[in-house]
Design a protein around this motif. Structure first.
Motif, mmCIF file in Angstrom:
data_model
loop_
_atom_site.group_PDB
_atom_site.id
_atom_site.type_symbol
_atom_site.label_atom_id
_atom_site.label_comp_id
_atom_site.label_asym_id
_atom_site.label_seq_id
_atom_site.Cartn_x
_atom_site.Cartn_y
_atom_site.Cartn_z
ATOM 1 N N LEU A 157 0.841 -1.197 0.000
ATOM 2 C CA LEU A 157 0.000 0.000 0.000
ATOM 3 C C LEU A 157 0.871 1.240 0.000
ATOM 4 N N GLN A 158 0.467 2.223 -0.793
ATOM 5 C CA GLN A 158 1.165 3.508 -0.835
ATOM 6 C C GLN A 158 0.354 4.528 -0.043
ATOM 7 N N LEU A 159 0.989 5.142 0.944
ATOM 8 C CA LEU A 159 0.323 6.149 1.764
ATOM 9 C C LEU A 159 0.467 7.525 1.141
ATOM 10 N N PRO A 160 -0.400 8.473 1.497
ATOM 11 C CA PRO A 160 -0.325 9.817 0.909
ATOM 12 C C PRO A 160 1.041 10.456 1.156
ATOM 13 N N ALA A 161 1.575 11.089 0.124
ATOM 14 C CA ALA A 161 2.904 11.696 0.225
ATOM 15 C C ALA A 161 2.905 12.920 1.126
ATOM 16 N N ASN A 162 1.749 13.558 1.248
ATOM 17 C CA ASN A 162 1.691 14.812 2.016
ATOM 18 C C ASN A 162 1.222 14.607 3.453
ATOM 19 N N ASP A 163 1.223 13.365 3.924
ATOM 20 C CA ASP A 163 0.790 13.084 5.285
ATOM 21 C C ASP A 163 1.726 12.049 5.886
ATOM 22 N N SER A 164 1.826 12.035 7.194
ATOM 23 C CA SER A 164 2.695 11.070 7.865
ATOM 24 C C SER A 164 1.846 10.061 8.609
ATOM 25 N N PHE A 165 2.316 8.830 8.640
ATOM 26 C CA PHE A 165 1.637 7.768 9.366
ATOM 27 C C PHE A 165 2.694 7.017 10.162
ATOM 28 N N GLN A 166 2.682 7.196 11.471
ATOM 29 C CA GLN A 166 3.675 6.586 12.337
ATOM 30 C C GLN A 166 3.091 5.379 13.045
ATOM 31 N N TYR A 167 3.892 4.337 13.160
ATOM 32 C CA TYR A 167 3.451 3.149 13.883
ATOM 33 C C TYR A 167 4.673 2.380 14.371
ATOM 34 N N TYR A 168 4.429 1.493 15.327
ATOM 35 C CA TYR A 168 5.464 0.581 15.783
ATOM 36 C C TYR A 168 5.365 -0.711 14.978
ATOM 37 N N ALA A 169 6.516 -1.272 14.622
ATOM 38 C CA ALA A 169 6.520 -2.553 13.929
ATOM 39 C C ALA A 169 5.799 -3.589 14.779
ATOM 40 N N GLY A 170 4.765 -4.213 14.201
ATOM 41 C CA GLY A 170 3.946 -5.178 14.924
ATOM 42 C C GLY A 170 2.510 -4.728 15.088
ATOM 43 N N GLN A 171 2.251 -3.421 14.939
ATOM 44 C CA GLN A 171 0.882 -2.915 15.082
ATOM 45 C C GLN A 171 0.050 -3.208 13.825
ATOM 46 N N TYR A 172 -1.232 -2.828 13.881
ATOM 47 C CA TYR A 172 -2.113 -3.122 12.753
ATOM 48 C C TYR A 172 -2.982 -1.917 12.400
ATOM 49 N N ILE A 173 -3.598 -2.018 11.225
ATOM 50 C CA ILE A 173 -4.556 -1.016 10.762
ATOM 51 C C ILE A 173 -5.925 -1.684 10.603
ATOM 52 N N GLU A 174 -6.952 -0.858 10.459
ATOM 53 C CA GLU A 174 -8.283 -1.348 10.131
ATOM 54 C C GLU A 174 -8.738 -0.699 8.834
ATOM 55 N N PHE A 175 -9.188 -1.519 7.892
ATOM 56 C CA PHE A 175 -9.824 -0.994 6.686
ATOM 57 C C PHE A 175 -11.269 -0.647 7.013
ATOM 58 N N LEU A 176 -11.718 0.506 6.548
ATOM 59 C CA LEU A 176 -13.093 0.969 6.753
ATOM 60 C C LEU A 176 -13.889 0.649 5.498
ATOM 61 N N LEU A 177 -14.757 -0.347 5.578
ATOM 62 C CA LEU A 177 -15.524 -0.769 4.413
ATOM 63 C C LEU A 177 -16.756 0.108 4.235
ATOM 64 N N ARG A 178 -17.315 0.061 3.045
ATOM 65 C CA ARG A 178 -18.401 0.990 2.692
ATOM 66 C C ARG A 178 -19.644 0.786 3.538
ATOM 67 N N ASP A 179 -19.860 -0.438 4.034
ATOM 68 C CA ASP A 179 -21.061 -0.683 4.826
ATOM 69 C C ASP A 179 -20.847 -0.364 6.306
ATOM 70 N N GLY A 180 -19.681 0.214 6.641
ATOM 71 C CA GLY A 180 -19.397 0.586 8.012
ATOM 72 C C GLY A 180 -18.636 -0.463 8.800
ATOM 73 N N SER A 181 -18.485 -1.659 8.247
ATOM 74 C CA SER A 181 -17.723 -2.697 8.951
ATOM 75 C C SER A 181 -16.224 -2.457 8.778
ATOM 76 N N ARG A 182 -15.449 -3.163 9.570
ATOM 77 C CA ARG A 182 -13.997 -2.985 9.580
ATOM 78 C C ARG A 182 -13.305 -4.336 9.474
ATOM 79 N N ARG A 183 -12.102 -4.319 8.910
ATOM 80 C CA ARG A 183 -11.274 -5.509 8.845
ATOM 81 C C ARG A 183 -9.849 -5.127 9.239
ATOM 82 N N SER A 184 -9.247 -5.933 10.109
ATOM 83 C CA SER A 184 -7.952 -5.597 10.700
ATOM 84 C C SER A 184 -6.835 -6.441 10.089
ATOM 85 N N TYR A 185 -5.694 -5.773 9.791
ATOM 86 C CA TYR A 185 -4.517 -6.469 9.263
ATOM 87 C C TYR A 185 -3.252 -5.821 9.809
#
Length: 347
Positions: free
Chosen positions: A127-155
């Motif tokens: 995944l490519q993140l926006p060039a004009n924004d920063s996203f900091q995390y610790y190695a090992g953490q996860y994100i959640e995708f926000l699906l159109r129906d309001g549900s979420r999926r974690s990876y």
């Protein structure tokens, strides 16, 4: 449940961190909302990663899986923070909570840069993140995708934070799964996804020099890979024992990458374990349950740190046996259970 017009104070010892929980809000949700890094994994009462000892106060638990917390632990004063609602001021004990070092949770778009099938049922997404924004995390953490129906999926992120502002994910196909059917069916490169994160308390504690056991099953290897990348970027003399379990040899889908990592990490020792090899696999390596292989090799874990990621059953068995048999301190077991929607339905 008794109603209250004001929030309850939650104190966490020995760090002294404090936050407030609103009426009917779980302690974990309140902590996340206020940037307090309580440990957690699935957030759905299935894995037990958020279990803390209650020193004082009264809570009420929503339903949870018996693997996450036993009746004996509940009676002994333990709290499952993702399912516990405060009914009074509460004091918890969690040695995993330290200083105010959590990165801010952000929502942002991300673009699918590339897709690669590592096995018939595991996809590597870059995944490519926006060039004009920063996203900091610790190695090992996860994100959640926000699906159109309001549900979420974690990876979990499968790479350490990158100067290229890219994230790698390993996604296993769950037939009938709302998101993974799309990934393996109709998703195309350059597609835009909405995500939120980072989440989770599963990341390497670098303030320790204890030997590290990295334990993974299936795509639970993803955050373990991120931690290994971090160890490669910041050379450490800590001994690293990596155990990766799969049903069949093909489930261990990045062994060539591990061989490359071992060249840069001379203290890394890798042990693959297969539980259901078939004759045609010609498997000559270790067999059985991956966490049992750890205990066979390292019967005394009292001086180690363990980072375990994978199926809830594996994480639960490792947590229980490493403590009871291997004498691992509870505070040195860090975990992230990969809980599917099907797992949640059974909890």
């Amino acid at each position: 449940m008794t109603t209250h017009t004001s929030p309850w104070d939650i104190h966490v010892e020995p760090s002294g961190r404090q936050f407030q929980a609103l009426e009917s809000e779980t302690i974990l949700d309140a902590a996340i909302r206020q940037g307090i890094p309580l440990p957690y994994g699935c957030k759905d009462g299935a894995c037990g990663s958020c279990r803390c000892r209650k020193l004082s106060g009264e809570v009420e638990h929503k339903s949870y899986h018996s693997n996450a917390m036993s009746d004996a632990q509940l009676a002994d004063g333990w709290v499952l923070c993702c399912r516990a609602v405060a009914l009074s001021p509460v004091v918890l004990e969690s040695k995993q909570v330290t200083s105010a070092d959590a990165f801010p949770v952000k929502k942002m778009p991300t673009r699918v840069a590339s897709m690669e099938r590592l096995t018939p049922d595991v996809m590597r997404l870059l995944l490519q993140l926006p060039a004009n924004d920063s996203f900091q995390y610790y190695a090992g953490q996860y994100i959640e995708f926000l699906l159109r129906d309001g549900s979420r999926r974690s990876y979990s992120m499968a790479n350490a934070p990158s100067s290229a502002n890219q994230m790698e994910l390993h996604i296993r196909h769950m037939p009938g799964g709302k998101f993974t059917d799309h990934v393996f069916g109709t998703m195309k490169e350059k597609e835009i996804l909405r995500m939120e994160g980072p989440y989770g308390s599963f990341y390497l504690r670098e303030d320790s020099d204890k030997p590290v056991v990295l334990l993974a099953s299936g795509t639970g290897f993803a955050p373990i890979k991120a931690i290994l990348e971090q160890l490669m970027a910041r050379p450490s003399k800590r001994a690293i024992a990596l155990y990766w379990g799969g049903r069949r040899p093909g489930d261990l889908y990045m062994e060539s990458w591990i061989a490359h990592a071992a060249q840069q990490l001379p203290t890394l020792h890798y042990t693959p374990v297969v539980s259901n090899a078939l004759p045609e696999d010609n498997w000559q390596g270790r067999t059985g349950w991956v966490h049992q292989a750890v205990l066979q090799d390292l019967p005394d874990l009292s001086g180690h740190q363990v980072y375990a990621c994978g199926a809830p059953a594996m994480v639960h068995a490792a947590r229980t046996d490493f403590s009871a048999i291997g004498q691992l301190p509870e505070s040195e077991f860090y975990a992230d259970a990969f809980t599917s929607e099907a797992d949640k339905a059974l909890s």
